[in-house]
Design a protein around this motif. Structure first.
Motif, PDB file in Angstrom:
ATOM      1  N   ALA A  79      22.937  38.145  38.333  1.00  0.00           N
ATOM      2  CA  ALA A  79      23.840  38.617  39.385  1.00  0.00           C
ATOM      3  C   ALA A  79      24.929  37.598  39.693  1.00  0.00           C
ATOM      4  O   ALA A  79      25.935  37.947  40.310  1.00  0.00           O
ATOM      5  CB  ALA A  79      23.041  38.925  40.650  1.00  0.00           C
ATOM      6  N   TRP A  80      24.746  36.358  39.264  1.00  0.00           N
ATOM      7  CA  TRP A  80      25.698  35.301  39.590  1.00  0.00           C
ATOM      8  C   TRP A  80      26.482  34.881  38.343  1.00  0.00           C
ATOM      9  O   TRP A  80      25.974  34.906  37.234  1.00  0.00           O
ATOM     10  CB  TRP A  80      24.980  34.082  40.188  1.00  0.00           C
ATOM     11  CG  TRP A  80      23.705  33.720  39.487  1.00  0.00           C
ATOM     12  CD1 TRP A  80      22.458  34.196  39.733  1.00  0.00           C
ATOM     13  CD2 TRP A  80      23.545  32.794  38.393  1.00  0.00           C
ATOM     14  NE1 TRP A  80      21.539  33.629  38.871  1.00  0.00           N
ATOM     15  CE2 TRP A  80      22.174  32.771  38.033  1.00  0.00           C
ATOM     16  CE3 TRP A  80      24.440  31.974  37.688  1.00  0.00           C
ATOM     17  CZ2 TRP A  80      21.672  31.965  37.017  1.00  0.00           C
ATOM     18  CZ3 TRP A  80      23.940  31.181  36.660  1.00  0.00           C
ATOM     19  CH2 TRP A  80      22.567  31.182  36.344  1.00  0.00           C
ATOM     20  N   PRO A  88      26.754  32.782  46.022  1.00  0.00           N
ATOM     21  CA  PRO A  88      26.671  33.844  47.040  1.00  0.00           C
ATOM     22  C   PRO A  88      25.992  35.121  46.531  1.00  0.00           C
ATOM     23  O   PRO A  88      25.525  35.925  47.355  1.00  0.00           O
ATOM     24  CB  PRO A  88      28.139  34.108  47.404  1.00  0.00           C
ATOM     25  CG  PRO A  88      28.949  33.502  46.309  1.00  0.00           C
ATOM     26  CD  PRO A  88      28.150  32.354  45.786  1.00  0.00           C
ATOM     27  N   GLU A  89      25.935  35.323  45.211  1.00  0.00           N
ATOM     28  CA  GLU A  89      25.261  36.501  44.675  1.00  0.00           C
ATOM     29  C   GLU A  89      23.872  36.176  44.119  1.00  0.00           C
ATOM     30  O   GLU A  89      23.302  36.976  43.380  1.00  0.00           O
ATOM     31  CB  GLU A  89      26.116  37.163  43.586  1.00  0.00           C
ATOM     32  CG  GLU A  89      27.395  37.788  44.095  1.00  0.00           C
ATOM     33  CD  GLU A  89      27.173  38.997  45.005  1.00  0.00           C
ATOM     34  OE1 GLU A  89      26.010  39.437  45.154  1.00  0.00           O
ATOM     35  OE2 GLU A  89      28.152  39.498  45.573  1.00  0.00           O
ATOM     36  N   TYR A  90      23.328  35.032  44.471  1.00  0.00           N
ATOM     37  CA  TYR A  90      21.938  34.739  44.105  1.00  0.00           C
ATOM     38  C   TYR A  90      21.067  35.868  44.640  1.00  0.00           C
ATOM     39  O   TYR A  90      21.143  36.232  45.820  1.00  0.00           O
ATOM     40  CB  TYR A  90      21.525  33.397  44.684  1.00  0.00           C
ATOM     41  CG  TYR A  90      20.080  33.018  44.434  1.00  0.00           C
ATOM     42  CD1 TYR A  90      19.650  32.676  43.161  1.00  0.00           C
ATOM     43  CD2 TYR A  90      19.154  33.006  45.484  1.00  0.00           C
ATOM     44  CE1 TYR A  90      18.323  32.324  42.929  1.00  0.00           C
ATOM     45  CE2 TYR A  90      17.832  32.649  45.262  1.00  0.00           C
ATOM     46  CZ  TYR A  90      17.422  32.311  43.978  1.00  0.00           C
ATOM     47  OH  TYR A  90      16.114  31.969  43.746  1.00  0.00           O
ATOM     48  N   ALA A  91      20.230  36.463  43.781  1.00  0.00           N
ATOM     49  CA  ALA A  91      19.612  37.754  44.096  1.00  0.00           C
ATOM     50  C   ALA A  91      18.287  37.675  44.840  1.00  0.00           C
ATOM     51  O   ALA A  91      17.799  38.712  45.307  1.00  0.00           O
ATOM     52  CB  ALA A  91      19.419  38.544  42.792  1.00  0.00           C
ATOM     53  N   GLY A 151      31.097  34.894  31.210  1.00  0.00           N
ATOM     54  CA  GLY A 151      32.040  35.972  30.930  1.00  0.00           C
ATOM     55  C   GLY A 151      32.178  36.946  32.079  1.00  0.00           C
ATOM     56  O   GLY A 151      32.532  38.115  31.870  1.00  0.00           O
ATOM     57  N   TYR A 152      31.944  36.487  33.298  1.00  0.00           N
ATOM     58  CA  TYR A 152      31.883  37.400  34.438  1.00  0.00           C
ATOM     59  C   TYR A 152      33.242  37.663  35.091  1.00  0.00           C
ATOM     60  O   TYR A 152      33.376  37.603  36.321  1.00  0.00           O
ATOM     61  CB  TYR A 152      30.875  36.879  35.468  1.00  0.00           C
ATOM     62  CG  TYR A 152      29.460  37.361  35.205  1.00  0.00           C
ATOM     63  CD1 TYR A 152      29.044  37.714  33.927  1.00  0.00           C
ATOM     64  CD2 TYR A 152      28.531  37.470  36.235  1.00  0.00           C
ATOM     65  CE1 TYR A 152      27.751  38.142  33.675  1.00  0.00           C
ATOM     66  CE2 TYR A 152      27.230  37.900  36.002  1.00  0.00           C
ATOM     67  CZ  TYR A 152      26.857  38.240  34.718  1.00  0.00           C
ATOM     68  OH  TYR A 152      25.569  38.678  34.478  1.00  0.00           O
ATOM     69  N   HIS A 190      32.048  31.031  42.100  1.00  0.00           N
ATOM     70  CA  HIS A 190      31.689  31.660  43.366  1.00  0.00           C
ATOM     71  C   HIS A 190      32.494  32.917  43.657  1.00  0.00           C
ATOM     72  O   HIS A 190      32.245  33.584  44.663  1.00  0.00           O
ATOM     73  CB  HIS A 190      31.837  30.652  44.505  1.00  0.00           C
ATOM     74  CG  HIS A 190      30.841  29.532  44.453  1.00  0.00           C
ATOM     75  ND1 HIS A 190      29.606  29.594  45.060  1.00  0.00           N
ATOM     76  CD2 HIS A 190      30.881  28.328  43.832  1.00  0.00           C
ATOM     77  CE1 HIS A 190      28.932  28.484  44.832  1.00  0.00           C
ATOM     78  NE2 HIS A 190      29.688  27.684  44.091  1.00  0.00           N
ATOM     79  N   SER A 191      33.435  33.258  42.788  1.00  0.00           N
ATOM     80  CA  SER A 191      34.278  34.434  43.023  1.00  0.00           C
ATOM     81  C   SER A 191      33.757  35.673  42.292  1.00  0.00           C
ATOM     82  O   SER A 191      34.469  36.678  42.191  1.00  0.00           O
ATOM     83  CB  SER A 191      35.715  34.150  42.574  1.00  0.00           C
ATOM     84  OG  SER A 191      35.779  33.970  41.163  1.00  0.00           O
ATOM     85  N   THR A 192      32.538  35.646  41.785  1.00  0.00           N
ATOM     86  CA  THR A 192      31.969  36.771  41.042  1.00  0.00           C
ATOM     87  C   THR A 192      32.132  38.073  41.823  1.00  0.00           C
ATOM     88  O   THR A 192      31.728  38.176  42.977  1.00  0.00           O
ATOM     89  CB  THR A 192      30.478  36.529  40.770  1.00  0.00           C
ATOM     90  OG1 THR A 192      30.331  35.312  40.025  1.00  0.00           O
ATOM     91  CG2 THR A 192      29.876  37.674  39.992  1.00  0.00           C
ATOM     92  N   ASP A 193      32.737  39.072  41.157  1.00  0.00           N
ATOM     93  CA  ASP A 193      33.023  40.370  41.768  1.00  0.00           C
ATOM     94  C   ASP A 193      32.328  41.442  40.925  1.00  0.00           C
ATOM     95  O   ASP A 193      32.815  41.828  39.868  1.00  0.00           O
ATOM     96  CB  ASP A 193      34.540  40.599  41.806  1.00  0.00           C
ATOM     97  CG  ASP A 193      34.939  41.920  42.454  1.00  0.00           C
ATOM     98  OD1 ASP A 193      34.082  42.813  42.590  1.00  0.00           O
ATOM     99  OD2 ASP A 193      36.127  42.061  42.803  1.00  0.00           O
TER     100      ASP A 193
END
Length: 329
Positions: A112-113, A321-324, A82-83, A135-138
């Motif tokens: 975060a992802w 890309p947002e792997y924390a 649901g991101y 991969h477009s998580t904002d």
């Protein structure tokens, strides 16, 4: 009960009840025991697929007048599928319907992802067992959707789970409603001191999951396709230092571990299905670790190499890309 005061003025009980990895029948019995013991902080998530079971128990207690809604502190989390800003309300409404509540006290971004939404699959994977990532998580846009839930009254406070300091700072700098809490892994061998200090400086409360070292996680994640061979094998409940301090205070090792974290000003959400352990886990507010105890337990921190919940749990998550967890804290 003692409380942590959140930035919005709400009070979060410092000891909560974790609910991950339980069947509905077992969870309902355990939650009944937890409420009877005095727990009022209940932690769940859409991803856990147990909100309906929790809702049934809470509704029984509320309808019978055994607890008031204002005395409960219910936490759930937005699933990674649901991101997108426009999906936040949909998934929170689903959680509220399952929980049979009009609002939650704290709503968290679970990771975060983000992931692709595929039907009703809560953790979608491809044919090889790799997560279907988005991969477009904002985060900044997504947080606006979280803020709208506070403004609509569906969430009293909003926060984060499994974010690093850089990601937290990005949200703080753009937020109208500040993150009230970070839920993150903290236990004896992975004390997260830098991240905890960072959050406290920003008036963000910290809640520790896995505070006993997650003794059942290997079994849980082996069924999810993760590389459990890379998860550190730890047993803080049988650490000689912990056992010595437990004998000294006539407490259980679990109570010592929980007290050590609580004494740092961090909330804890231990999970158990055993009524005796459920009661014992709540009984950590009636004793104090002395300076020597704390020094010995602090010295057992082994740093990020003893992180248990990481990219080897779900195949592919570390490619986002947002792997924390590629940064120091």
């Amino acid at each position: 009960m003692k409380f942590l005061e959140l930035s919005n003025g709400a009070r979060m009980p410092v000891v909560g009840f974790g609910t991950w990895q339980s069947t509905d029948e077992v969870l309902e019995r355990a939650l009944e025991a937890a409420l009877q013991a005095g727990y009022r902080h209940i932690d769940t998530a859409y991803l856990y697929n147990n909100e309906e079971a929790i809702g049934r128990v809470l509704r029984r207690w509320l309808d019978a007048g055994r607890v008031r809604r204002e005395d409960l502190f219910v936490v759930t989390k937005l699933p990674m599928i649901g991101y997108q800003k426009e999906k936040v309300e949909k998934y929170l409404r689903r959680s509220l319907e399952a929980l049979q509540l009009s609002h939650v006290d704290l709503y968290l971004l679970h990771q975060a992802w983000g992931m692709q939404e595929r039907g009703e699959d809560r953790l979608p994977m491809d044919e090889t067992g790799e997560l279907l990532l988005d991969h477009s998580t904002d985060h900044v846009s997504l947080w606006k959707g979280m803020e709208e839930q506070v403004e609509a009254g569906r969430a009293r406070a909003i926060g984060l789970s499994n974010f690093n300091s850089r990601q937290i700072k990005r949200i703080v700098e753009s937020a109208r409603v500040q993150p009230a809490c970070l839920q993150v892994e903290v236990y004896l061998y992975f004390q997260q001191r830098e991240l905890v200090a960072f959050c406290k400086a920003l008036d963000i409360a910290v809640c520790a999951y896995g505070p006993l070292g997650s003794p059942s996680m290997i079994q849980a994640f082996s069924s999810m396709g993760g590389d459990t061979d890379k998860i550190p094998r730890v047993d803080p409940l049988h650490d000689p230092t912990v056992l010595h301090i437990a004998r000294k205070h006539s407490k259980t090792p679990a109570q010592v571990l929980l007290r050590h974290t609580v004494q740092r000003g961090i909330a804890v959400i231990p999970k158990s299905s055993d009524a005796t352990r459920i009661r014992e886990n709540l009984q950590v507010l009636d004793f104090l670790l002395d300076e020597d105890d704390v020094e010995k337990l602090d010295s057992l921190d082994r740093g990020s190499k003893y992180r248990l919940f990481s990219g080897n749990i779900n195949k592919g998550m570390d490619r986002h890309p947002e792997y924390a967890y590629n940064e120091p804290y």
